[in-house]
Design a protein around this motif. Structure first.
Motif, PDB file in Angstrom:
ATOM      1  N   LEU A   1      56.931  74.336  63.120  1.00 22.60           N
ATOM      2  CA  LEU A   1      56.428  72.957  63.163  1.00 22.60           C
ATOM      3  C   LEU A   1      56.347  72.451  61.733  1.00 22.60           C
ATOM      4  O   LEU A   1      55.745  73.096  60.876  1.00 22.60           O
ATOM      5  N   ILE A   2      56.955  71.323  61.465  1.00 24.89           N
ATOM      6  CA  ILE A   2      56.886  70.760  60.119  1.00 24.89           C
ATOM      7  C   ILE A   2      56.143  69.442  60.169  1.00 24.89           C
ATOM      8  O   ILE A   2      56.651  68.438  60.673  1.00 24.89           O
ATOM      9  N   PHE A   3      54.922  69.462  59.680  1.00 25.32           N
ATOM     10  CA  PHE A   3      54.135  68.223  59.610  1.00 25.32           C
ATOM     11  C   PHE A   3      54.456  67.531  58.294  1.00 25.32           C
ATOM     12  O   PHE A   3      54.432  68.155  57.239  1.00 25.32           O
ATOM     13  N   VAL A   4      54.757  66.241  58.378  1.00 26.94           N
ATOM     14  CA  VAL A   4      54.990  65.496  57.144  1.00 26.94           C
ATOM     15  C   VAL A   4      53.849  64.503  56.993  1.00 26.94           C
ATOM     16  O   VAL A   4      53.698  63.577  57.789  1.00 26.94           O
ATOM     17  N   ASN A   5      53.024  64.729  55.982  1.00 31.13           N
ATOM     18  CA  ASN A   5      51.897  63.838  55.738  1.00 31.13           C
ATOM     19  C   ASN A   5      52.391  62.645  54.917  1.00 31.13           C
ATOM     20  O   ASN A   5      52.715  62.768  53.753  1.00 31.13           O
ATOM     21  N   ASP A   6      52.441  61.502  55.582  1.00 26.46           N
ATOM     22  CA  ASP A   6      53.034  60.308  54.971  1.00 26.46           C
ATOM     23  C   ASP A   6      51.976  59.522  54.175  1.00 26.46           C
ATOM     24  O   ASP A   6      51.680  58.384  54.475  1.00 26.46           O
ATOM     25  N   GLY A   7      51.407  60.172  53.186  1.00 19.77           N
ATOM     26  CA  GLY A   7      50.429  59.499  52.329  1.00 19.77           C
ATOM     27  C   GLY A   7      49.199  59.009  53.072  1.00 19.77           C
ATOM     28  O   GLY A   7      48.717  57.909  52.816  1.00 19.77           O
TER      29      GLY A   7
ATOM     30  N   TYR B   1      63.473  69.708  55.203  1.00 22.95           N
ATOM     31  CA  TYR B   1      62.801  70.996  55.075  1.00 22.95           C
ATOM     32  C   TYR B   1      63.046  71.910  56.271  1.00 22.95           C
ATOM     33  O   TYR B   1      62.726  73.087  56.226  1.00 22.95           O
ATOM     34  N   ALA B   2      63.603  71.360  57.365  1.00 23.52           N
ATOM     35  CA  ALA B   2      63.803  72.144  58.581  1.00 23.52           C
ATOM     36  C   ALA B   2      64.833  73.234  58.357  1.00 23.52           C
ATOM     37  O   ALA B   2      65.815  73.029  57.654  1.00 23.52           O
ATOM     38  N   LYS B   3      64.571  74.400  58.965  1.00 22.45           N
ATOM     39  CA  LYS B   3      65.516  75.499  58.785  1.00 22.45           C
ATOM     40  C   LYS B   3      66.204  75.844  60.100  1.00 22.45           C
ATOM     41  O   LYS B   3      67.101  76.668  60.130  1.00 22.45           O
ATOM     42  N   GLY B   4      65.732  75.271  61.195  1.00 20.36           N
ATOM     43  CA  GLY B   4      66.227  75.650  62.507  1.00 20.36           C
ATOM     44  C   GLY B   4      67.672  75.254  62.775  1.00 20.36           C
ATOM     45  O   GLY B   4      68.248  74.442  62.058  1.00 20.36           O
TER      46      GLY B   4
ATOM     47  N   VAL C   1      60.466  71.571  64.707  1.00 21.23           N
ATOM     48  CA  VAL C   1      59.866  70.355  65.251  1.00 21.23           C
ATOM     49  C   VAL C   1      59.289  69.547  64.088  1.00 21.23           C
ATOM     50  O   VAL C   1      58.393  70.004  63.388  1.00 21.23           O
ATOM     51  N   VAL C   2      59.845  68.368  63.871  1.00 22.60           N
ATOM     52  CA  VAL C   2      59.415  67.523  62.766  1.00 22.60           C
ATOM     53  C   VAL C   2      58.385  66.517  63.276  1.00 22.60           C
ATOM     54  O   VAL C   2      58.640  65.795  64.239  1.00 22.60           O
ATOM     55  N   ILE C   3      57.215  66.502  62.645  1.00 23.21           N
ATOM     56  CA  ILE C   3      56.137  65.629  63.117  1.00 23.21           C
ATOM     57  C   ILE C   3      55.614  64.755  61.978  1.00 23.21           C
ATOM     58  O   ILE C   3      54.858  65.226  61.136  1.00 23.21           O
ATOM     59  N   PRO C   4      56.023  63.484  61.919  1.00 27.19           N
ATOM     60  CA  PRO C   4      55.479  62.605  60.896  1.00 27.19           C
ATOM     61  C   PRO C   4      54.033  62.260  61.226  1.00 27.19           C
ATOM     62  O   PRO C   4      53.710  62.003  62.387  1.00 27.19           O
ATOM     63  N   ALA C   5      53.175  62.302  60.232  1.00 27.93           N
ATOM     64  CA  ALA C   5      51.764  62.022  60.496  1.00 27.93           C
ATOM     65  C   ALA C   5      51.183  61.101  59.438  1.00 27.93           C
ATOM     66  O   ALA C   5      51.269  61.393  58.247  1.00 27.93           O
TER      67      ALA C   5
ATOM     68  N   ALA D   1      53.871  79.659  61.814  1.00 27.54           N
ATOM     69  CA  ALA D   1      55.027  78.826  62.181  1.00 27.54           C
ATOM     70  C   ALA D   1      54.834  77.372  61.759  1.00 27.54           C
ATOM     71  O   ALA D   1      55.735  76.562  61.892  1.00 27.54           O
ATOM     72  N   VAL D   2      53.622  77.049  61.251  1.00 28.06           N
ATOM     73  CA  VAL D   2      53.359  75.661  60.850  1.00 28.06           C
ATOM     74  C   VAL D   2      53.570  75.501  59.349  1.00 28.06           C
ATOM     75  O   VAL D   2      53.131  76.324  58.552  1.00 28.06           O
ATOM     76  N   ARG D   3      54.303  74.450  58.987  1.00 31.99           N
ATOM     77  CA  ARG D   3      54.488  74.147  57.568  1.00 31.99           C
ATOM     78  C   ARG D   3      54.134  72.687  57.337  1.00 31.99           C
ATOM     79  O   ARG D   3      54.112  71.886  58.268  1.00 31.99           O
ATOM     80  N   GLY D   4      53.857  72.342  56.116  1.00 33.64           N
ATOM     81  CA  GLY D   4      53.489  70.960  55.821  1.00 33.64           C
ATOM     82  C   GLY D   4      54.184  70.445  54.584  1.00 33.64           C
ATOM     83  O   GLY D   4      54.469  71.194  53.650  1.00 33.64           O
ATOM     84  N   VAL D   5      54.493  69.165  54.609  1.00 31.39           N
ATOM     85  CA  VAL D   5      55.074  68.498  53.445  1.00 31.39           C
ATOM     86  C   VAL D   5      54.188  67.294  53.184  1.00 31.39           C
ATOM     87  O   VAL D   5      53.833  66.579  54.119  1.00 31.39           O
ATOM     88  N   CYS D   6      53.806  67.087  51.922  1.00 28.36           N
ATOM     89  CA  CYS D   6      52.905  65.990  51.631  1.00 28.36           C
ATOM     90  C   CYS D   6      53.576  64.988  50.702  1.00 28.36           C
ATOM     91  O   CYS D   6      54.068  65.362  49.639  1.00 28.36           O
ATOM     92  N   PHE D   7      53.618  63.730  51.112  1.00 29.13           N
ATOM     93  CA  PHE D   7      54.197  62.685  50.261  1.00 29.13           C
ATOM     94  C   PHE D   7      53.174  62.237  49.215  1.00 29.13           C
ATOM     95  O   PHE D   7      51.967  62.340  49.430  1.00 29.13           O
TER      96      PHE D   7
END
Ligand code: UDP
Ligand code: MG
Length: 323
Positions: free
Chosen positions: A35-41, A81-84, A4-8, A59-65
């Motif tokens: 759950l992949i949270f993408v922190n958009d700056g 980054y999704a592996k599903g 689950v990709v969640i832009p934030a 199960a929660v992962r994060g990516v930070c711009f």
């Protein structure tokens, strides 16, 4: 597994709630997930909240711009980054009902490759917003040939579709339209847009206008044809006026008429300038694409990814792959 990709973007108040709500729903339905949270700056503490959520739930992962790159870039980063075996994109503000993920997942199990969630209504928006959104969707549906009036970014995509999207070279990708453009076995589910409980919409009028113009031009060269059409119209008008002036000259009545001259001058001048502007816009787009800059720059990640990549230069490697 479903990713689950969640832009934030500036969603500090929502991260914990969103993570908890979606995990509860997917755990109940016995669906393996991440759950992949993408922190958009974000400028608030969104990233800290994501790290905290990742610490609490494996199960929660994060990516930070490294800065704000926009929702489109965030969605693409999440998919990268999704592996599903399939991927769901959902807003962080829970305006997209997460219960629908289960329904979408079941349809995916039946063999559908793209499941689009379409809006039954647009939720509470101002009159002007609704009107301009309607105009935008009319134009974009026209140029893409896909009915987008009810489209949203809430979608489930099969791994195949995700890979196709990730391999697209264009930087100015419009996720909502591209995911329909690529085809595959598609079906729809309906949902009602909920009201935002925390925070506010991240779109200003100006950013919406920019978004609309950039997406229309990304899909269509029609605005450039306006230039041609205007040119032809001007030619017709000048033919008529030319004949009239020649007639007046030969009849010896070619006096005055300066008003016409001024009007024509102004008119041609402005049309030429508008035309150059449109052409210039496309050239700048070509320039942007040809520079081949990455869609986004990742500064750090957290969750499972972090442990695995400790010491490795994930960002550099990532940049290269994105070129
Ligand atoms: N968002 C983002 N980057 C941005 C703007 C928005 O990642 O530059 C995210 C935001 O955090 C949310 C989603 O995109 O999860 C939708 O944004 P918003 O709710 O503001 O849009 P609306 O629902 O009003 O269309
Ligand atoms: Mg929203």
């Amino acid at each position: 597994m479903v990713s689950v990709v969640i832009p934030a973007y500036n969603e500090e108040g929502m991260i914990a709630k969103t993570a908890a709500t979606i995990s509860a729903i997917l755990t109940d339905a016995a669906i393996d997930y991440e759950l992949i949270f993408v922190n958009d700056g974000s400028r608030d503490s969104t990233w800290d909240r994501i790290r905290k959520a990742a610490g609490e739930n494996p199960a929660v992962r994060g990516v930070c711009f490294s800065r704000n790159f926009g929702k489109e870039a965030a969605m693409f980063a999440g998919m990268y980054y999704a592996k599903g075996a399939c991927c769901v994109v959902i807003d962080c503000d829970l305006q997209h009902p997460p219960e629908k993920i289960v329904e979408m997942y079941r349809l995916w199990e039946q063999g559908y490759e793209i499941i689009e969630a379409v809006k039954t209504d647009r939720g509470k928006e101002s009159f002007l917003h609704t009107l301009s959104a309607r105009c935008f969707y009319k134009i974009i549906s026209e140029v893409t040939g896909i009915d987008m009036s009810r489209a949203s970014d809430f979608k489930l995509l099969d791994r195949k579709a995700v890979n196709v999207l990730l391999n697209m070279k264009e930087k100015n990708a419009f996720f909502r339209a591209l995911s329909s453009w690529i085809g595959f076995r598609t079906t729809q589910v309906e949902f009602e847009v909920r009201e935002r409980t925390v925070g506010e919409s991240k779109w200003s009028t100006w950013s919406l206008i920019r978004y609309a113009v950039s997406n229309v031009t990304a899909f269509s060269a029609a605005p450039m044809q306006i230039v041609t059409v205007l040119g032809i119209l001007m030619l017709c008008a000048s033919l008529v006026l030319g004949v009239i002036s020649l007639y007046q000259k030969f009849m010896g009545t070619a006096l005055g008429g300066f008003t016409t001259v001024i009007i024509i001058q102004l008119f041609t001048g402005s049309i030429i300038m508008i035309s150059l502007g449109i052409i210039g816009y496309y050239i700048s787009k070509i320039y942007e694409e040809i520079k081949g800059r990455p869609r986004y720059v990742v500064s750090e990640t957290c969750g499972e990814e972090e442990k695995k990549n400790k010491g490795e230069k994930k960002t550099d490697e990532h940049l290269e792959e994105n070129l």
